[in-house]
Design a protein around this motif. Structure first.
Motif, mmCIF file in Angstrom:
data_model
loop_
_atom_site.group_PDB
_atom_site.id
_atom_site.type_symbol
_atom_site.label_atom_id
_atom_site.label_comp_id
_atom_site.label_asym_id
_atom_site.label_seq_id
_atom_site.Cartn_x
_atom_site.Cartn_y
_atom_site.Cartn_z
ATOM 1 N N PRO A 182 7.620 -23.800 0.848
ATOM 2 C CA PRO A 182 6.586 -24.438 0.724
ATOM 3 C C PRO A 182 6.635 -25.936 0.281
ATOM 4 O O PRO A 182 5.683 -26.829 0.632
ATOM 5 C CB PRO A 182 5.659 -23.579 -0.271
ATOM 6 N N ASN A 183 7.749 -26.377 -0.085
ATOM 7 C CA ASN A 183 7.960 -27.771 -0.418
ATOM 8 C C ASN A 183 8.758 -28.643 0.503
ATOM 9 O O ASN A 183 8.725 -29.983 0.458
ATOM 10 C CB ASN A 183 9.148 -27.844 -1.636
ATOM 11 N N THR A 184 8.642 -28.127 1.877
ATOM 12 C CA THR A 184 9.370 -29.096 2.817
ATOM 13 C C THR A 184 8.323 -29.905 3.262
ATOM 14 O O THR A 184 7.235 -29.748 3.162
ATOM 15 C CB THR A 184 9.477 -27.876 4.120
ATOM 16 N N LYS A 185 8.823 -31.229 3.894
ATOM 17 C CA LYS A 185 7.988 -32.287 4.230
ATOM 18 C C LYS A 185 7.216 -32.116 5.409
ATOM 19 O O LYS A 185 6.397 -33.043 5.726
ATOM 20 C CB LYS A 185 8.707 -33.474 4.006
ATOM 21 N N ASP A 186 7.651 -31.208 6.225
ATOM 22 C CA ASP A 186 7.088 -31.075 7.718
ATOM 23 C C ASP A 186 6.504 -29.968 7.643
ATOM 24 O O ASP A 186 6.496 -29.117 7.117
ATOM 25 C CB ASP A 186 8.271 -31.351 8.651
ATOM 26 N N ALA A 187 5.638 -29.773 8.676
ATOM 27 C CA ALA A 187 4.924 -28.730 9.268
ATOM 28 C C ALA A 187 4.762 -28.829 10.948
ATOM 29 O O ALA A 187 4.818 -29.604 11.338
ATOM 30 C CB ALA A 187 3.555 -28.640 8.706
ATOM 31 N N ILE A 188 4.565 -27.461 11.063
ATOM 32 C CA ILE A 188 4.415 -27.295 12.619
ATOM 33 C C ILE A 188 2.980 -26.947 13.057
ATOM 34 O O ILE A 188 2.122 -26.389 12.551
ATOM 35 C CB ILE A 188 5.290 -26.058 13.070
ATOM 36 N N ILE A 189 2.808 -27.812 14.127
ATOM 37 C CA ILE A 189 1.252 -27.807 14.588
ATOM 38 C C ILE A 189 1.349 -27.191 16.059
ATOM 39 O O ILE A 189 1.946 -27.616 16.705
ATOM 40 C CB ILE A 189 0.791 -28.992 14.677
ATOM 41 N N MET A 190 0.646 -26.121 16.269
ATOM 42 C CA MET A 190 0.535 -25.332 17.717
ATOM 43 C C MET A 190 -0.814 -25.661 18.187
ATOM 44 O O MET A 190 -1.944 -25.468 17.499
ATOM 45 C CB MET A 190 0.605 -23.981 17.387
ATOM 46 N N ILE A 191 -1.125 -26.199 19.347
ATOM 47 C CA ILE A 191 -2.346 -26.583 20.059
ATOM 48 C C ILE A 191 -2.414 -25.635 21.118
ATOM 49 O O ILE A 191 -1.370 -25.494 22.135
ATOM 50 C CB ILE A 191 -2.249 -28.118 20.664
ATOM 51 N N GLN A 192 -3.719 -24.931 21.131
ATOM 52 C CA GLN A 192 -3.696 -24.082 22.200
ATOM 53 C C GLN A 192 -4.969 -24.818 23.166
ATOM 54 O O GLN A 192 -5.915 -25.287 22.644
ATOM 55 C CB GLN A 192 -4.577 -22.794 21.874
ATOM 56 N N ASN A 193 -4.410 -24.946 24.538
ATOM 57 C CA ASN A 193 -5.479 -25.779 25.299
ATOM 58 C C ASN A 193 -6.086 -24.446 26.193
ATOM 59 O O ASN A 193 -5.690 -23.969 27.218
ATOM 60 C CB ASN A 193 -4.849 -26.768 26.125
ATOM 61 N N LYS A 194 -7.505 -24.215 25.904
ATOM 62 C CA LYS A 194 -8.194 -23.132 26.312
ATOM 63 C C LYS A 194 -9.156 -23.649 27.610
ATOM 64 O O LYS A 194 -9.914 -23.147 28.427
ATOM 65 C CB LYS A 194 -9.144 -22.353 25.735
ATOM 66 N N SER A 195 -8.980 -25.034 28.128
ATOM 67 C CA SER A 195 -9.611 -25.587 29.154
ATOM 68 C C SER A 195 -8.966 -25.525 30.399
ATOM 69 O O SER A 195 -7.801 -25.253 30.561
ATOM 70 C CB SER A 195 -10.044 -27.191 28.730
ATOM 71 N N ASP A 196 -9.460 -26.091 31.516
ATOM 72 C CA ASP A 196 -8.894 -26.109 32.827
ATOM 73 C C ASP A 196 -8.136 -27.296 33.120
ATOM 74 O O ASP A 196 -7.895 -27.703 34.052
ATOM 75 C CB ASP A 196 -9.738 -25.561 33.872
ATOM 76 N N CYS A 197 -8.224 -28.184 32.202
ATOM 77 C CA CYS A 197 -7.819 -29.793 32.394
ATOM 78 C C CYS A 197 -6.224 -29.652 31.368
ATOM 79 O O CYS A 197 -6.292 -29.446 30.311
ATOM 80 C CB CYS A 197 -8.608 -30.572 31.856
ATOM 81 N N ASN A 198 -5.443 -30.607 31.734
ATOM 82 C CA ASN A 198 -4.119 -31.035 31.080
ATOM 83 C C ASN A 198 -4.718 -31.950 30.077
ATOM 84 O O ASN A 198 -5.819 -33.025 30.263
ATOM 85 C CB ASN A 198 -3.346 -31.640 32.107
ATOM 86 N N ILE A 199 -4.093 -31.943 28.969
ATOM 87 C CA ILE A 199 -4.681 -32.838 27.771
ATOM 88 C C ILE A 199 -3.404 -33.364 26.918
ATOM 89 O O ILE A 199 -2.472 -32.532 27.155
ATOM 90 C CB ILE A 199 -5.649 -32.217 26.782
ATOM 91 N N ILE A 200 -3.915 -34.622 26.315
ATOM 92 C CA ILE A 200 -2.801 -34.919 25.239
ATOM 93 C C ILE A 200 -3.665 -35.170 24.029
ATOM 94 O O ILE A 200 -4.619 -35.518 23.842
ATOM 95 C CB ILE A 200 -2.469 -36.499 25.863
ATOM 96 N N VAL A 201 -2.974 -34.300 22.865
ATOM 97 C CA VAL A 201 -3.484 -34.409 21.553
ATOM 98 C C VAL A 201 -2.923 -35.390 20.740
ATOM 99 O O VAL A 201 -1.450 -35.534 20.928
ATOM 100 C CB VAL A 201 -3.431 -33.166 20.721
ATOM 101 N N ARG A 202 -3.431 -36.408 20.221
ATOM 102 C CA ARG A 202 -3.205 -37.474 19.669
ATOM 103 C C ARG A 202 -3.136 -37.129 18.200
ATOM 104 O O ARG A 202 -4.248 -37.066 17.805
ATOM 105 C CB ARG A 202 -3.547 -38.865 19.879
ATOM 106 N N MET A 203 -2.333 -37.369 17.150
ATOM 107 C CA MET A 203 -2.375 -37.307 15.712
ATOM 108 C C MET A 203 -2.055 -38.771 14.960
ATOM 109 O O MET A 203 -0.813 -38.848 15.229
ATOM 110 C CB MET A 203 -1.490 -36.117 15.367
ATOM 111 N N GLU A 204 -3.122 -39.216 14.578
ATOM 112 C CA GLU A 204 -2.805 -40.346 14.045
ATOM 113 C C GLU A 204 -2.765 -40.305 12.508
ATOM 114 O O GLU A 204 -3.822 -39.995 11.946
ATOM 115 C CB GLU A 204 -3.756 -41.492 14.282
#
Length: 254
Positions: free
Chosen positions: A178-200
């Protein structure tokens, strides 16, 4: 005495209000909806007698749906998973930890397969202005091809880069610290379009993740505060998130 009556009235009002806010299952025995019956089984008391009628009924409905579904129907897999779960337990209700464990195992299997294949197993249609944004909308006419070109660039990673990214994701999936500095993010795209998810994030911390239509992608990022943004078939998506552990974000669902 007045105070007691006032208190009782207040309690009655709160109880009635709470009941109104809940789902109405008055006519659930007449329902022909798989999703409505499934929701009832998740919400109902374990001893509710309607369970004995509705559980076998919805299981038969799921079997019938799977039998008659089109081969490309995206819902079939969900139906199969719900049916398998109903064979083992009273409902498809699962805890947050159980859901995380299921997602984690699926991700491990996926990225192990990609590592063995030495390439991405993701099947997708390259982006154009037409499959990145909804066609025939006023917004579409003003959208440049930059988003589509960027998506294609992000998907076209070299074998070495793909291997490094896959190893990083697998390491994160297997890391239970739990003390690790990173985390994994999973994005599910349920639309009919290709997308780019931006994380700032804070300062210059920025990430981009291309997610094909009706697909999913994962990325390992530093924990912290992030603004997630995306264009989903031309519609703006924005959400502030605190990343302290692995999460899944679904976009484009109805």
């Amino acid at each position: 005495m007045k105070k007691v009556l006032l208190l009782l009235c207040s309690m009655f009002f709160v109880a009635v209000s709470a009941q109104k806010k809940g789902k109405d299952y008055t006519d659930i025995l007449k329902s022909k909806s798989i999703y409505e019956i499934n929701a009832f089984l998740r919400d109902a008391h374990p001893d509710d007698p309607k369970r004995s009628v509705l559980k076998p009924r919805v299981m038969e409905m799921m079997k019938e749906y799977i039998k008659n579904a089109h081969p490309a129907d995206q819902k079939v897999k969900d139906m199969q998973e719900m049916l398998a779960m109903l064979r083992r337990r009273p409902s498809t209700k699962i805890t947050f930890d159980e859901m995380n464990a299921i997602i984690k195992q699926k991700q491990i299997a996926k990225y192990k397969a990609e590592l063995a294949a030495k390439q991405s197993t993701t099947v997708y249609t390259p982006s154009t202005a037409q499959n990145t944004y909804v066609v025939n909308t006023a917004a579409n006419a003003a959208v440049p091809n930059a988003e589509a070109e960027e998506f294609n660039m992000l998907m076209a990673v070299s074998p070495v880069e793909h291997k490094n990214r896959t190893v990083k994701i697998l390491n994160s999936l297997f890391d239970n610290d739990p003390n690790t500095k990173d985390a994994i993010i999973m994005i599910q795209n349920k639309s009919d379009c290709n997308i780019i998810v931006r994380m700032e994030g804070v300062g210059n911390t920025k990430y981009r993740l291309a997610v094909p239509a009706q697909g999913e992608s994962s990325i390992v990022i530093e924990k912290g505060q992030y603004l997630f943004t995306s264009l989903v078939c031309g519609a703006q998506y924005a959400s502030q998130k605190t990343i302290e552990r692995a999460i899944m974000v679904a976009l484009g669902g109805q």
